[in-house]
Design a protein around this motif. Sequence first.
Motif, mmCIF file in Angstrom:
data_model
loop_
_atom_site.group_PDB
_atom_site.id
_atom_site.type_symbol
_atom_site.label_atom_id
_atom_site.label_comp_id
_atom_site.label_asym_id
_atom_site.label_seq_id
_atom_site.Cartn_x
_atom_site.Cartn_y
_atom_site.Cartn_z
ATOM 1 N N ASP A 128 -0.962 68.401 34.794
ATOM 2 C CA ASP A 128 -2.055 68.470 33.815
ATOM 3 C C ASP A 128 -1.777 69.550 32.769
ATOM 4 O OD1 ASP A 128 -3.416 66.460 35.131
ATOM 5 O OD2 ASP A 128 -4.770 67.809 36.208
ATOM 6 N N SER A 169 -9.743 65.811 42.912
ATOM 7 C CA SER A 169 -9.752 67.130 42.287
ATOM 8 C C SER A 169 -11.163 67.697 42.330
ATOM 9 C CB SER A 169 -9.276 67.027 40.838
ATOM 10 O OG SER A 169 -10.266 66.373 40.050
ATOM 11 N N LYS A 170 -11.317 68.934 41.888
ATOM 12 C CA LYS A 170 -12.634 69.560 41.905
ATOM 13 C C LYS A 170 -13.602 68.907 40.924
ATOM 14 C CE LYS A 170 -11.079 73.273 38.815
ATOM 15 N NZ LYS A 170 -10.846 74.752 38.729
ATOM 16 N N THR A 171 -13.088 68.114 40.000
ATOM 17 C CA THR A 171 -13.950 67.377 39.081
ATOM 18 C C THR A 171 -14.261 65.975 39.580
ATOM 19 O OG1 THR A 171 -12.053 66.555 37.803
ATOM 20 C CG2 THR A 171 -13.045 68.651 37.101
ATOM 21 N N ASP A 185 -10.585 71.508 44.846
ATOM 22 C CA ASP A 185 -9.330 70.800 44.607
ATOM 23 C C ASP A 185 -8.679 70.400 45.937
ATOM 24 O OD1 ASP A 185 -8.992 70.436 41.924
ATOM 25 O OD2 ASP A 185 -7.661 72.137 41.603
ATOM 26 N N GLY A 186 -8.288 69.129 46.038
ATOM 27 C CA GLY A 186 -7.612 68.672 47.237
ATOM 28 C C GLY A 186 -8.529 68.222 48.342
ATOM 29 N N ASN A 242 -1.886 69.923 39.237
ATOM 30 C CA ASN A 242 -2.374 70.842 38.204
ATOM 31 C C ASN A 242 -1.286 71.235 37.215
ATOM 32 O OD1 ASN A 242 -4.986 70.846 39.233
ATOM 33 N ND2 ASN A 242 -4.588 72.554 40.617
ATOM 34 N N MET A 277 -1.817 69.768 45.216
ATOM 35 C CA MET A 277 -2.657 70.036 44.051
ATOM 36 C C MET A 277 -1.969 70.965 43.051
ATOM 37 S SD MET A 277 -5.142 68.029 44.247
ATOM 38 C CE MET A 277 -5.861 68.599 42.699
ATOM 39 N N GLU A 278 -1.066 71.824 43.493
ATOM 40 C CA GLU A 278 -0.292 72.620 42.543
ATOM 41 C C GLU A 278 0.561 71.697 41.678
ATOM 42 O OE1 GLU A 278 3.117 76.134 42.336
ATOM 43 O OE2 GLU A 278 2.188 75.646 44.257
#
Length: 298
Positions: free
Chosen positions: A40, A154-156, A251-252, A37, A33-34
Amino acid sequence: MRIIRYLNKNSSSVLGAVTDQGEIYPLPYSGFMELVNQADLVGVTALKLIESLIAVMEPLEEKIDELELLVPIVAPEVWASGVTYEKSRDARNYETSSEILDNGTCYDKVYDAERPELFFKSTAARTIGPNAPVYLRSDSTWQIPEPEVGLVISKTGRIVGYTIGNDMSCRDIEGDNPLYLPQAKIWRNSCVIGPAIRLAETVEDPYNFQLICRIFRADQLVVEGTANTSQLKRRFEELVSFLIRDNEVFDGTVLLTGTSIVPPNEFTLKENDQIEIEISSIGKLSNPVKLQHSKEVM
């Protein structure tokens, strides 16, 4: 492009990119996820970011089967979906002793309902990766693997990758009473993901994943089954939309999407069996089966 985690010669965890030609490049990120992100943040896709990094790098000398692979993502939570394939519904109906409702069993009802079955499966500390042993639950006599496509989100709720999951299950415990589902699904070393994450942007059609599950006993193939995600009753985005509804997702997070590969009803896993779950564009997830040591069971 696939993403893996492995131990280097210094026994440190390293994130790596695996090209479709099998070349492996270490990446300067602590986790998947790093990487996502950071892509992004700079306004590019994860694939483009990786390609820019590896363009000036030399690949590892080792091949993927020579590395000590870890869980490809330390997922804060793993959730799972049930009865998303007709085969799964039929298997649940076979094992259950639930009362028949006017419109069928509870599994018939959820198969056709607007709301899918979602349940909590695992935490980071409970989730294992390639080649680690899955454990048999001590109070069950009917246990099987459930090969599934896993969505990395992702968290979304954006689907950023696909992986392989093994949702180990106790058919007898769940069949006794649907309210026993958490006990039928959650115990030590009962959730496996890996060996890699396929970047979502590199998957042309996620509804054409071909899954193969093989179980070996004393080096002999005793179970083999295949499935395709084209057989899914529900869309991946639909499952994710219900997971994130009024819920905090991190996230993740990994969401397993259900199985259509069920071993014969007379089959149960035994100690020293070997489970292999393969999706050609992701890899092969292999795990031995072990009994829990009595001192580990309180």
